[in-house]
Design a protein around this motif. Structure first.
Motif, PDB file in Angstrom:
ATOM      1  N   LEU A 101      24.560  50.123  58.934  1.00  0.00           N
ATOM      2  CA  LEU A 101      26.288  50.043  58.546  1.00  0.00           C
ATOM      3  C   LEU A 101      26.088  49.731  57.435  1.00  0.00           C
ATOM      4  O   LEU A 101      27.067  50.249  56.797  1.00  0.00           O
ATOM      5  CB  LEU A 101      26.525  48.005  59.263  1.00  0.00           C
ATOM      6  CG  LEU A 101      27.579  47.059  59.416  1.00  0.00           C
ATOM      7  CD1 LEU A 101      28.494  48.461  59.753  1.00  0.00           C
ATOM      8  CD2 LEU A 101      27.288  46.578  59.620  1.00  0.00           C
ATOM      9  N   LEU A 102      25.082  49.104  56.379  1.00  0.00           N
ATOM     10  CA  LEU A 102      25.849  49.001  54.741  1.00  0.00           C
ATOM     11  C   LEU A 102      26.069  50.466  54.604  1.00  0.00           C
ATOM     12  O   LEU A 102      26.788  50.829  53.369  1.00  0.00           O
ATOM     13  CB  LEU A 102      24.561  47.884  53.889  1.00  0.00           C
ATOM     14  CG  LEU A 102      24.691  48.690  53.172  1.00  0.00           C
ATOM     15  CD1 LEU A 102      26.408  47.139  52.327  1.00  0.00           C
ATOM     16  CD2 LEU A 102      23.434  47.725  52.488  1.00  0.00           C
ATOM     17  N   TRP A 103      24.767  51.191  55.219  1.00  0.00           N
ATOM     18  CA  TRP A 103      25.530  53.259  54.332  1.00  0.00           C
ATOM     19  C   TRP A 103      27.077  53.581  55.320  1.00  0.00           C
ATOM     20  O   TRP A 103      27.337  54.401  54.172  1.00  0.00           O
ATOM     21  CB  TRP A 103      24.274  53.785  54.612  1.00  0.00           C
ATOM     22  CG  TRP A 103      23.296  54.171  53.165  1.00  0.00           C
ATOM     23  CD1 TRP A 103      22.218  54.815  53.441  1.00  0.00           C
ATOM     24  CD2 TRP A 103      22.436  53.058  52.504  1.00  0.00           C
ATOM     25  NE1 TRP A 103      21.416  55.176  52.625  1.00  0.00           N
ATOM     26  CE2 TRP A 103      22.302  53.827  52.229  1.00  0.00           C
ATOM     27  CE3 TRP A 103      23.308  51.974  52.116  1.00  0.00           C
ATOM     28  CZ2 TRP A 103      21.113  53.005  50.502  1.00  0.00           C
ATOM     29  CZ3 TRP A 103      22.530  51.426  50.596  1.00  0.00           C
ATOM     30  CH2 TRP A 103      21.506  52.555  50.338  1.00  0.00           C
ATOM     31  N   MET A 104      26.914  52.813  55.846  1.00  0.00           N
ATOM     32  CA  MET A 104      28.433  53.227  56.737  1.00  0.00           C
ATOM     33  C   MET A 104      29.293  53.095  55.600  1.00  0.00           C
ATOM     34  O   MET A 104      30.495  53.503  55.746  1.00  0.00           O
ATOM     35  CB  MET A 104      28.478  53.181  58.102  1.00  0.00           C
ATOM     36  CG  MET A 104      27.199  53.412  58.734  1.00  0.00           C
ATOM     37  SD  MET A 104      27.401  53.121  60.374  1.00  0.00           S
ATOM     38  CE  MET A 104      28.627  53.028  60.890  1.00  0.00           C
ATOM     39  N   LEU A 105      29.317  51.758  55.425  1.00  0.00           N
ATOM     40  CA  LEU A 105      30.540  51.332  54.854  1.00  0.00           C
ATOM     41  C   LEU A 105      30.735  51.680  53.240  1.00  0.00           C
ATOM     42  O   LEU A 105      31.454  51.241  52.167  1.00  0.00           O
ATOM     43  CB  LEU A 105      30.628  49.781  54.862  1.00  0.00           C
ATOM     44  CG  LEU A 105      30.304  49.279  56.551  1.00  0.00           C
ATOM     45  CD1 LEU A 105      30.487  47.291  56.385  1.00  0.00           C
ATOM     46  CD2 LEU A 105      31.698  49.726  57.343  1.00  0.00           C
ATOM     47  N   THR A 106      29.200  52.040  52.536  1.00  0.00           N
ATOM     48  CA  THR A 106      29.659  52.558  50.978  1.00  0.00           C
ATOM     49  C   THR A 106      29.057  53.796  51.125  1.00  0.00           C
ATOM     50  O   THR A 106      28.728  54.523  49.800  1.00  0.00           O
ATOM     51  CB  THR A 106      28.539  51.575  50.202  1.00  0.00           C
ATOM     52  OG1 THR A 106      27.047  51.754  50.810  1.00  0.00           O
ATOM     53  CG2 THR A 106      28.491  50.401  50.561  1.00  0.00           C
ATOM     54  N   LEU A 107      28.575  54.314  52.233  1.00  0.00           N
ATOM     55  CA  LEU A 107      28.353  55.755  51.787  1.00  0.00           C
ATOM     56  C   LEU A 107      27.143  55.878  51.452  1.00  0.00           C
ATOM     57  O   LEU A 107      26.820  56.887  50.093  1.00  0.00           O
ATOM     58  CB  LEU A 107      29.801  57.035  51.612  1.00  0.00           C
ATOM     59  CG  LEU A 107      31.157  56.826  51.935  1.00  0.00           C
ATOM     60  CD1 LEU A 107      31.882  57.381  51.367  1.00  0.00           C
ATOM     61  CD2 LEU A 107      30.470  58.012  53.147  1.00  0.00           C
ATOM     62  N   GLY A 108      26.384  55.379  51.990  1.00  0.00           N
ATOM     63  CA  GLY A 108      25.084  55.475  51.253  1.00  0.00           C
ATOM     64  C   GLY A 108      24.710  54.685  49.443  1.00  0.00           C
ATOM     65  O   GLY A 108      23.972  55.509  48.668  1.00  0.00           O
ATOM     66  N   GLY A 109      25.443  53.774  49.377  1.00  0.00           N
ATOM     67  CA  GLY A 109      25.198  53.204  48.511  1.00  0.00           C
ATOM     68  C   GLY A 109      26.214  54.019  46.843  1.00  0.00           C
ATOM     69  O   GLY A 109      25.367  54.285  45.791  1.00  0.00           O
ATOM     70  N   GLY A 110      26.936  55.343  47.395  1.00  0.00           N
ATOM     71  CA  GLY A 110      28.129  55.667  46.544  1.00  0.00           C
ATOM     72  C   GLY A 110      26.694  56.592  46.174  1.00  0.00           C
ATOM     73  O   GLY A 110      27.039  57.831  44.979  1.00  0.00           O
ATOM     74  N   GLY A 111      26.243  56.962  46.947  1.00  0.00           N
ATOM     75  CA  GLY A 111      25.248  58.334  47.075  1.00  0.00           C
ATOM     76  C   GLY A 111      23.489  58.269  45.831  1.00  0.00           C
ATOM     77  O   GLY A 111      23.019  58.150  46.285  1.00  0.00           O
ATOM     78  N   LEU A 112      24.014  57.092  45.284  1.00  0.00           N
ATOM     79  CA  LEU A 112      22.683  56.117  44.504  1.00  0.00           C
ATOM     80  C   LEU A 112      21.775  55.903  45.650  1.00  0.00           C
ATOM     81  O   LEU A 112      20.458  56.380  45.242  1.00  0.00           O
ATOM     82  CB  LEU A 112      23.159  55.909  43.578  1.00  0.00           C
ATOM     83  CG  LEU A 112      24.469  56.159  42.667  1.00  0.00           C
ATOM     84  CD1 LEU A 112      24.529  55.119  41.138  1.00  0.00           C
ATOM     85  CD2 LEU A 112      23.738  57.712  41.815  1.00  0.00           C
ATOM     86  N   GLY A 113      22.050  55.495  45.937  1.00  0.00           N
ATOM     87  CA  GLY A 113      20.991  54.324  46.856  1.00  0.00           C
ATOM     88  C   GLY A 113      20.679  55.569  47.800  1.00  0.00           C
ATOM     89  O   GLY A 113      18.987  55.639  48.496  1.00  0.00           O
ATOM     90  N   TRP A 114      21.096  56.295  48.418  1.00  0.00           N
ATOM     91  CA  TRP A 114      20.578  57.127  49.647  1.00  0.00           C
ATOM     92  C   TRP A 114      19.669  58.213  48.481  1.00  0.00           C
ATOM     93  O   TRP A 114      18.224  58.901  49.424  1.00  0.00           O
ATOM     94  CB  TRP A 114      21.649  58.347  49.823  1.00  0.00           C
ATOM     95  CG  TRP A 114      21.649  59.525  50.145  1.00  0.00           C
ATOM     96  CD1 TRP A 114      20.633  59.487  51.548  1.00  0.00           C
ATOM     97  CD2 TRP A 114      21.949  61.140  50.681  1.00  0.00           C
ATOM     98  NE1 TRP A 114      20.467  61.171  52.228  1.00  0.00           N
ATOM     99  CE2 TRP A 114      20.892  61.517  51.631  1.00  0.00           C
ATOM    100  CE3 TRP A 114      22.311  61.925  49.559  1.00  0.00           C
ATOM    101  CZ2 TRP A 114      20.803  62.798  51.161  1.00  0.00           C
ATOM    102  CZ3 TRP A 114      22.308  63.310  49.291  1.00  0.00           C
ATOM    103  CH2 TRP A 114      22.024  63.259  50.008  1.00  0.00           C
ATOM    104  N   LEU A 115      19.779  58.954  47.579  1.00  0.00           N
ATOM    105  CA  LEU A 115      18.904  59.366  46.987  1.00  0.00           C
ATOM    106  C   LEU A 115      17.192  58.688  46.871  1.00  0.00           C
ATOM    107  O   LEU A 115      16.656  59.256  46.758  1.00  0.00           O
ATOM    108  CB  LEU A 115      19.707  60.024  45.319  1.00  0.00           C
ATOM    109  CG  LEU A 115      20.752  61.032  45.886  1.00  0.00           C
ATOM    110  CD1 LEU A 115      20.907  61.665  44.530  1.00  0.00           C
ATOM    111  CD2 LEU A 115      20.001  62.292  46.458  1.00  0.00           C
TER     112      LEU A 115
END
Length: 343
Positions: A32-46
């Protein structure tokens, strides 16, 4: 059913910013957090590229880990605490843009939004925190900074400290079907994005004004800490810089900060115009003291109160509403121009 690392990496690559890999691993709060922030602005996803093996291992032993560690307290995590602060501020900004029309926004809406953002991060992985204490800290802090956008910062800080103090492992729970989990996530996503979309589409000017005013308040607070202020400016402008890179601009420099400066000055100009109109409605000149404004307000309210003007009810109601609106503008503290550093 055991979770596979290869499948997790595939979902991370295909739908990582939307939290698909976390949904696969049963980490619904993280999804849910990633859905609402698009992966933490992309930085968290990377950044998660190196964390996926540990996530998979944790998911495969989740039941045993929760049962065996439920008696203890999770170790203190600085990363989780900072994430709670950031997401709490983010939820507060979104609430300020989309829900500030509420009469009791600064008492109910803002602390609730910030507290839920903090709790969302606190519930990531195998940990959680106490709902009542965390929200209680947010609601108790809110009245201290009533009516100020900067209230988002102390509310988020108080809620984050409380959430860390009451951190604990999640208790063991039975598995749920995917449809039930998706239904719950969908409702949470709509509750977050619905008011924001409405405000952006139907009340664009007000939404833009709140964005610029809130960012200005935050950056003015950080003027006491120049290095942190510059770092925050860079973070806030990161999406803008990324967009410029994507559309082909090269050599982005500090001149792009002027785009935000123009927005900031426009909002202040609009606020100055509203103040002048309010002063005219009160029959006062620039430089009037708070005592003069309050005294004039009491006189006009007594004169135009509908209960005292039953023979001209409609006109009295119109004047009474104008007086209330003008007083709300005049009681707000003046904010200096040029307080952002764009160089």
């Amino acid at each position: 059913m055991a979770k596979r690392l290869l499948m997790t990496y595939a979902l991370w690559a295909v739908g990582g910013p939307a939290g698909l890999h976390h949904l696969y691993l049963g980490r619904d709060s993280h999804a849910l957090l990633w859905m609402l922030t698009l992966g933490g602005g992309g930085l968290g996803w990377l950044w998660e590229f190196w964390k996926l093996p540990s996530f998979v291992a944790q998911a495969n032993r989740a039941q045993e880990q929760r049962q065996s560690s439920g008696r203890g307290i999770p170790p203190l995590s600085l990363i989780r605490f900072v994430a709670q602060m950031v997401v709490g501020i983010y939820f507060g900004l979104v609430a300020l843009i989309s829900l500030s029309f509420m009469a009791s926004f600064y008492i109910v809406g803002l602390p609730l939004a910030v507290g839920l953002g903090v709790l969302l991060v606190a519930a990531i992985g195998n940990q959680t925190s106490d709902l009542k204490n965390t929200l209680g800290a947010a609601f108790l802090t809110s009245p201290i900074f009533y009516g100020r956008p900067i209230a988002i910062l102390p509310i988020s800080l108080a809620a984050s400290i409380t959430a860390q103090k009451h951190r604990r492992y999640k208790p063991s729970a039975g598995s749920e079907t995917l449809s039930v989990r998706l239904y719950r996530l969908g409702l949470a996503y709509l509750a977050f994005t619905g008011p924001l979309v409405y405000s952006a589409l139907c009340n664009t000017a007000v939404a833009l004004s709140y964005v610029a005013d809130t960012l200005g308040s935050v950056l003015r607070w950080f003027s006491f800490f120049p290095l942190l202020g510059r770092l925050l400016e860079s973070v806030l402008l990161l999406p803008f810089r990324a967009w410029k890179l994507l559309v082909g601009d090269h050599g982005i420099s500090s001149s792009y900060f002027q785009e935000w400066a123009k927005l900031y000055e426009f909002v202040h100009g609009f606020q100055d115009e509203k103040r002048q109109l309010a002063l005219q409605a009160f029959g006062l000149s620039e430089g009037a003291t708070n005592e003069e404004i309050h005294g004039r307000y009491r006189e006009l309210v007594k004169t135009w109160h509908p209960d005292h003007n039953r023979h001209q009810m409609e006109e009295a109601q119109r004047h009474f509403l104008e007086i209330q609106a003008a007083y709300e503008v005049l009681r707000q503290p003046r904010k200096p121009r040029g307080s952002w550093n764009w160089e």
